[in-house]
Scaffold this motif. Structure first.
Motif, PDB file in Angstrom:
ATOM      1  N   ALA A  31      32.427  24.542  20.050  1.00  0.00           N
ATOM      2  CA  ALA A  31      31.399  23.594  19.601  1.00  0.00           C
ATOM      3  C   ALA A  31      30.050  23.930  20.220  1.00  0.00           C
ATOM      4  O   ALA A  31      29.018  23.864  19.542  1.00  0.00           O
ATOM      5  CB  ALA A  31      31.813  22.163  19.953  1.00  0.00           C
ATOM      6  N   TYR A  34      28.598  26.804  18.419  1.00  0.00           N
ATOM      7  CA  TYR A  34      28.064  26.381  17.127  1.00  0.00           C
ATOM      8  C   TYR A  34      26.658  25.813  17.288  1.00  0.00           C
ATOM      9  O   TYR A  34      25.758  26.116  16.506  1.00  0.00           O
ATOM     10  CB  TYR A  34      29.013  25.351  16.502  1.00  0.00           C
ATOM     11  CG  TYR A  34      28.597  24.871  15.145  1.00  0.00           C
ATOM     12  CD1 TYR A  34      28.635  25.723  14.048  1.00  0.00           C
ATOM     13  CD2 TYR A  34      28.168  23.562  14.946  1.00  0.00           C
ATOM     14  CE1 TYR A  34      28.261  25.286  12.795  1.00  0.00           C
ATOM     15  CE2 TYR A  34      27.782  23.115  13.700  1.00  0.00           C
ATOM     16  CZ  TYR A  34      27.832  23.981  12.623  1.00  0.00           C
ATOM     17  OH  TYR A  34      27.443  23.541  11.384  1.00  0.00           O
ATOM     18  N   ASN A  37      24.331  28.680  17.953  1.00  0.00           N
ATOM     19  CA  ASN A  37      24.116  29.366  16.687  1.00  0.00           C
ATOM     20  C   ASN A  37      23.076  28.624  15.844  1.00  0.00           C
ATOM     21  O   ASN A  37      22.125  29.226  15.336  1.00  0.00           O
ATOM     22  CB  ASN A  37      25.454  29.468  15.949  1.00  0.00           C
ATOM     23  CG  ASN A  37      25.379  30.234  14.652  1.00  0.00           C
ATOM     24  OD1 ASN A  37      24.500  30.025  13.831  1.00  0.00           O
ATOM     25  ND2 ASN A  37      26.338  31.111  14.445  1.00  0.00           N
ATOM     26  N   LEU A  38      23.249  27.310  15.696  1.00  0.00           N
ATOM     27  CA  LEU A  38      22.298  26.526  14.900  1.00  0.00           C
ATOM     28  C   LEU A  38      20.902  26.524  15.514  1.00  0.00           C
ATOM     29  O   LEU A  38      19.900  26.605  14.792  1.00  0.00           O
ATOM     30  CB  LEU A  38      22.790  25.080  14.758  1.00  0.00           C
ATOM     31  CG  LEU A  38      23.973  24.850  13.832  1.00  0.00           C
ATOM     32  CD1 LEU A  38      24.360  23.377  13.829  1.00  0.00           C
ATOM     33  CD2 LEU A  38      23.670  25.326  12.426  1.00  0.00           C
ATOM     34  N   TRP A  58      24.524  34.330  15.021  1.00  0.00           N
ATOM     35  CA  TRP A  58      25.961  34.496  15.232  1.00  0.00           C
ATOM     36  C   TRP A  58      26.215  35.205  16.566  1.00  0.00           C
ATOM     37  O   TRP A  58      27.077  34.799  17.334  1.00  0.00           O
ATOM     38  CB  TRP A  58      26.583  35.293  14.080  1.00  0.00           C
ATOM     39  CG  TRP A  58      28.070  35.391  14.176  1.00  0.00           C
ATOM     40  CD1 TRP A  58      28.980  34.419  13.880  1.00  0.00           C
ATOM     41  CD2 TRP A  58      28.825  36.512  14.625  1.00  0.00           C
ATOM     42  NE1 TRP A  58      30.260  34.885  14.114  1.00  0.00           N
ATOM     43  CE2 TRP A  58      30.194  36.168  14.572  1.00  0.00           C
ATOM     44  CE3 TRP A  58      28.481  37.790  15.069  1.00  0.00           C
ATOM     45  CZ2 TRP A  58      31.213  37.039  14.932  1.00  0.00           C
ATOM     46  CZ3 TRP A  58      29.502  38.662  15.429  1.00  0.00           C
ATOM     47  CH2 TRP A  58      30.849  38.283  15.367  1.00  0.00           C
ATOM     48  N   GLY A  61      25.777  32.825  19.469  1.00  0.00           N
ATOM     49  CA  GLY A  61      26.935  31.949  19.612  1.00  0.00           C
ATOM     50  C   GLY A  61      28.119  32.677  20.234  1.00  0.00           C
ATOM     51  O   GLY A  61      28.808  32.135  21.101  1.00  0.00           O
ATOM     52  N   ASN A  65      29.947  31.873  23.777  1.00  0.00           N
ATOM     53  CA  ASN A  65      31.379  31.614  23.817  1.00  0.00           C
ATOM     54  C   ASN A  65      32.101  32.584  24.752  1.00  0.00           C
ATOM     55  O   ASN A  65      33.034  32.187  25.452  1.00  0.00           O
ATOM     56  CB  ASN A  65      31.972  31.688  22.413  1.00  0.00           C
ATOM     57  CG  ASN A  65      31.539  30.526  21.555  1.00  0.00           C
ATOM     58  OD1 ASN A  65      30.763  29.670  21.964  1.00  0.00           O
ATOM     59  ND2 ASN A  65      32.025  30.496  20.331  1.00  0.00           N
ATOM     60  N   GLN A 118      33.513  24.783   4.875  1.00  0.00           N
ATOM     61  CA  GLN A 118      33.208  25.547   6.088  1.00  0.00           C
ATOM     62  C   GLN A 118      33.934  24.948   7.293  1.00  0.00           C
ATOM     63  O   GLN A 118      34.517  25.663   8.094  1.00  0.00           O
ATOM     64  CB  GLN A 118      31.695  25.568   6.335  1.00  0.00           C
ATOM     65  CG  GLN A 118      31.276  26.180   7.649  1.00  0.00           C
ATOM     66  CD  GLN A 118      31.404  27.696   7.678  1.00  0.00           C
ATOM     67  OE1 GLN A 118      31.713  28.324   6.674  1.00  0.00           O
ATOM     68  NE2 GLN A 118      31.186  28.268   8.826  1.00  0.00           N
ATOM     69  N   ILE A 122      36.836  26.809   9.588  1.00  0.00           N
ATOM     70  CA  ILE A 122      36.735  26.956  11.046  1.00  0.00           C
ATOM     71  C   ILE A 122      37.977  26.390  11.720  1.00  0.00           C
ATOM     72  O   ILE A 122      38.556  27.015  12.611  1.00  0.00           O
ATOM     73  CB  ILE A 122      35.452  26.290  11.576  1.00  0.00           C
ATOM     74  CG1 ILE A 122      34.236  27.090  11.136  1.00  0.00           C
ATOM     75  CG2 ILE A 122      35.487  26.160  13.096  1.00  0.00           C
ATOM     76  CD1 ILE A 122      32.911  26.402  11.403  1.00  0.00           C
ATOM     77  N   THR A 126      40.818  28.630  13.963  1.00  0.00           N
ATOM     78  CA  THR A 126      40.776  28.407  15.418  1.00  0.00           C
ATOM     79  C   THR A 126      42.057  28.848  16.133  1.00  0.00           C
ATOM     80  O   THR A 126      41.970  29.503  17.175  1.00  0.00           O
ATOM     81  CB  THR A 126      40.420  26.938  15.718  1.00  0.00           C
ATOM     82  OG1 THR A 126      39.094  26.694  15.241  1.00  0.00           O
ATOM     83  CG2 THR A 126      40.484  26.645  17.206  1.00  0.00           C
TER      84      THR A 126
END
Length: 140
Positions: A31, A34, A37-38, A58, A61, A65, A118, A122, A126
């Motif tokens: 999360a 994400y 990334n945003l 990407w 992110g 991670n 989407q 995801i 996972t």
């Protein structure tokens, strides 16, 4: 001595509480990736940016991670970071391709809108991502 059958290993893994805690941490890290990334995508898409694209979103992110999963989720800081990073990137890229396939399938063959599709893609990928990273990227 050979390894036990896969179904026994899976059942044993599911019964271990530690694996569930790692999965929750993995989800929290995902999360946060994400959000990173945003944020990068939003900054790169501003009118002041020359390309107007989300280049690097990407990757940003994934880097987020990798660090958090290496140090917090799997506690693998003593391993060789370069090898772990290469493996983590491979697992992340494969998971991305699988989620893209699921997303495409859902959007083109069902009435599910893109955003919920989407999210489903995801969620579906996972477990693959988690197991790949636990057993390969950060294996002891």
């Amino acid at each position: 001595m050979s390894a036990p059958p896969l179904h026994r290993r899976v059942r044993h893994g599911l019964a271990r509480r530690h694996n569930w805690f790692q999965l929750v941490r993995f989800g929290v890290v995902g999360a946060s990736g994400y959000v990173v990334n945003l944020a990068i995508y939003g900054l790169r898409s501003r009118p002041a940016c020359t390309t107007g694209r989300g280049d690097g979103a990407w990757i940003g992110g994934v880097l987020n991670n990798f660090w958090w999963n290496r140090h917090w989720t799997f506690g693998a800081g003593e391993g060789h970071a370069g090898f772990q990073a290469a493996r983590f990137f491979v697992v992340s890229f494969v998971a991305f391709l699988v989620s893209l396939g699921i997303l495409t399938l859902l959007v083109e063959t069902t009435a599910i809108p893109k955003l919920p599709a989407q999210a489903l893609a995801i969620v579906a990928v996972t477990p693959l991502n988690f197991v790949g990273n636990k057993l390969w990227s950060f294996a002891r």
